[in-house]
Write an enzyme that holds these catalytic residues in place. Structure first.
Site, short mmCIF file in Angstrom:
data_model
loop_
_atom_site.label_atom_id
_atom_site.label_comp_id
_atom_site.label_asym_id
_atom_site.label_seq_id
_atom_site.Cartn_x
_atom_site.Cartn_y
_atom_site.Cartn_z
N CYS B 33 5.01 2.91 -3.34
CA CYS B 33 4.69 3.52 -2.05
C CYS B 33 5.89 4.23 -1.44
O CYS B 33 5.77 4.87 -0.41
CB CYS B 33 4.19 2.48 -1.07
SG CYS B 33 3.01 1.35 -1.77
N ASP B 35 8.66 2.66 -0.32
CA ASP B 35 9.39 1.85 0.66
C ASP B 35 9.64 0.45 0.11
O ASP B 35 8.69 -0.24 -0.26
CB ASP B 35 8.57 1.61 1.94
CG ASP B 35 8.29 2.88 2.71
OD1 ASP B 35 9.25 3.54 3.11
OD2 ASP B 35 7.10 3.20 2.90
N CYS B 58 12.25 6.23 3.32
CA CYS B 58 12.49 7.44 4.09
C CYS B 58 13.39 7.15 5.29
O CYS B 58 13.83 6.02 5.50
CB CYS B 58 11.16 8.00 4.56
SG CYS B 58 10.27 6.86 5.63
N CYS B 102 6.31 1.87 8.50
CA CYS B 102 7.70 1.46 8.26
C CYS B 102 8.08 0.32 9.21
O CYS B 102 8.80 -0.61 8.81
CB CYS B 102 8.66 2.63 8.48
SG CYS B 102 8.46 3.96 7.30
#
Lengths: 394, 155
Positions: B33, B35, B58, B102
């Site tokens: 994904c 992350d 990110c 996130c």
């Protein structure tokens, strides 16, 4: 150097060249008449459009200027080619063939046509992004209307064997369209040599204005209209002509065609310099796309253990503008469909970076890029738990 | 697209690194994904005296990790458990909608590290921590795939 903008995203769009802008200017403020009108400022506009058509026809190697149709974008040209051919060909069949790595202007149009009852076959590509013409031939059915394969990919730059695919289409009496939006201005295009029936280009990819495009329609090919209304473009594409845009596109394509060899060499050298620098300075890097059969100015690389958006943000802080196939830049959770189609696992696709070079870029800028990238990737890897695992040999 | 605070925590991440003799370590997310967050905690007398992180992801993933470690440092375990993804987001002056996951990951990383601490110290009575397992449900990819499955063509 931070204050300076270093633009390595020419596949996204380009600036308008001064000569192009100068050629367009009179058509905004002085020669503003409607080209359909009888009075003189209308007539001079008509002439400007027809001159532009001749120029574009010559640059693309079309048999006649009347095969050139101006549109409002490359996307519109692609929509028109597919929907126009599909709806005009409904009596023949309902099957469309395209590749797995097309731009959304093609793939989303295909998805729309699917909802309208058409069948779509997506031809896979190999690990370098190439379509195998034999796969296209195998996919052709008696009810196939059109094959649409892009000339060069927007993300990885891979150039497809369009001529071979067009020959197969001709043999099976199927229409052949190519989305040449990324190719135009970067590699030579001759529609007659290629043998395509339809071809799309977009002005803003070769230093022309945004909001302009062309669909080449070989004489004798029948398409349903996409935009209905007035009689412009010989009753095929309604709407008052964007005269400055048309003039600008033609001027830009003319300049690109004249300068093509020098342009190609310049971009190729910048690309190779960047690739060499990156490979020498940064470990665990992979080049995406074909090593040779690719657009001169396209570089697409994956950096293992790091994520693309983070690289872009850090490059941006150093004044460098680039693009990534990471999910985080697409607004979805999936990375680029092109990178997945060439077989990259999600995690590697997330760490990709696309650099597309242009005419004003310099070797100094490329060297600065390599310095910045080496520093950024090292910094991000220090933060990465994946890199930590790798170092510890887990 | 990002707030100044997010950019600040992205460019100058606080508490980035490892704690060699951590009392609790938690890793959440999935490389698939894009992350992965790993959180290290040093806990003394029920208080988080130090927190560090490592993140693959990110700008928002790095910034939320950094902020999350800032928020829990000096807090008791109980207080740290109360910190939600919303609190992390608010402390960063907000996140774009596509990046809310996130902050969820950051909350889960804290929970996973605390759970590890409890397990190590025999403080677990209830069920094992059942966090995301995949990442954020958004991508449909669950289970941790081996990152090294793709070894060809590397320089």
């Amino acid at each position: 150097m931070q204050d300076k903008v270093i633009y390595f995203d020419h596949a996204a769009t380009t600036y308008v060249k001064t000569e192009v802008f100068e050629a367009m200017k009179p058509y905004f403020t002085q020669e503003y008449g409607n080209a359909s009108s009888i009075y003189s400022i209308g007539r001079s506009n008509r002439k400007a459009i027809e001159d532009a058509r001749s120029t574009v026809a010559k640059c693309l190697g079309a048999a006649e200027p009347s095969e050139i149709y101006f549109t409002g974008s490359g996307t519109e040209a692609n929509n028109w080619a597919l929907k126009g051919a599909a709806f005009a060909g409904r009596k023949k069949g309902k099957h469309i063939i395209t590749s797995a790595i097309e731009h959304p202007a093609i793939s989303e149009t295909c998805e729309f046509l699917k909802r309208e009852g058409f069948d779509v076959t997506y031809i896979p590509v190999d690990e370098e992004g190439l379509v195998n013409p034999a796969d296209v031939e195998k996919a052709i059915r008696p009810d196939t209307i059109i094959v649409s394969i892009m000339m060069a990919n927007n993300e990885i730059g891979t150039i497809q064997p369009i001529k071979e695919i067009a020959e197969i289409c001709k043999k099976h009496k199927v229409l052949m369209h190519s989305d040449a939006v990324q190719a135009a201005g970067n590699i030579r295009i001759n529609v007659q040599e290629l043998g395509v029936d339809l071809l799309s280009i977009s002005g803003h990819k070769f230093y022309g204005p945004k909001g302009t495009g062309v669909l080449y329609i070989r004489k004798g090919v029948r398409l349903e209209n996409l935009i209905h209304g007035g009689h412009q473009e010989r009753n095929k594409r309604a709407g008052t002509e964007n005269v400055p845009g048309i003039v600008g596109l033609a001027k830009a394509l003319e300049l690109a065609t004249i300068n093509l060899d020098a342009h190609y060499e310049k971009l190729y050298n910048l690309r190779e310099r960047a690739l060499k620098g990156i490979m020498e300075r940064i470990p665990h890097v992979r080049l995406n796309g074909h090593r040779e059969k690719r657009l001169p100015g396209n570089l697409n690389v994956s950096f293992k253990f790091v994520e693309g958006e983070s690289i872009l943000l850090m490059l941006d802080m150093k004044g460098i503008k680039a693009s990534s196939g990471s999910a985080c830049t697409s607004g979805s959770l999936d990375p680029s469909h092109v990178l997945l189609a060439i077989g990259l696992p999600h995690e590697i696709a997330h760490g990709s970076l696309r650099l597309t070079f242009g005419e004003q870029n310099t070797e100094e800028e490329v060297d600065y890029l390599v310095d910045c990238l080496a520093e950024i990737v090292e910094k991000l890897r220090k933060m990465s738990p994946l890199y930590e695992d790798f170092i510890k040999g887990e | 697209m990002y707030s100044e605070k997010v950019m600040d925590h992205f460019t100058n991440p606080r508490n980035m690194g490892e704690i060699e003799d951590a009392d609790g370590v938690g890793q959440v997310g999935n490389a698939k994904c894009g992350d992965i967050m790993k959180m290290y905690l040093k806990i003394e007398d029920g208080v988080i005296v130090d927190a560090k992180f490592k993140t693959f992801g990110c700008g928002a993933a790095i910034a939320t990790s950094s902020m999350a470690t800032e928020l829990i440092k000096g807090k008791t375990i109980k207080e740290a458990e109360q910190i939600t993804n919303k609190a992390v987001m608010e402390a960063l002056d907000g996140l774009p909608p596509a990046k809310v996951h996130c902050s969820v990951l950051a909350e889960e990383a804290i929970a996973a590290a605390l759970q590890d601490y409890r397990e190590r110290n025999g403080l677990v009575e209830d069920m094992r921590y059942e966090g995301c397992g995949g990442c954020c449900k958004g991508c449909g990819a669950h289970g941790h795939d081996d990152f090294d499955e793709f070894e060809e063509d590397w320089d």
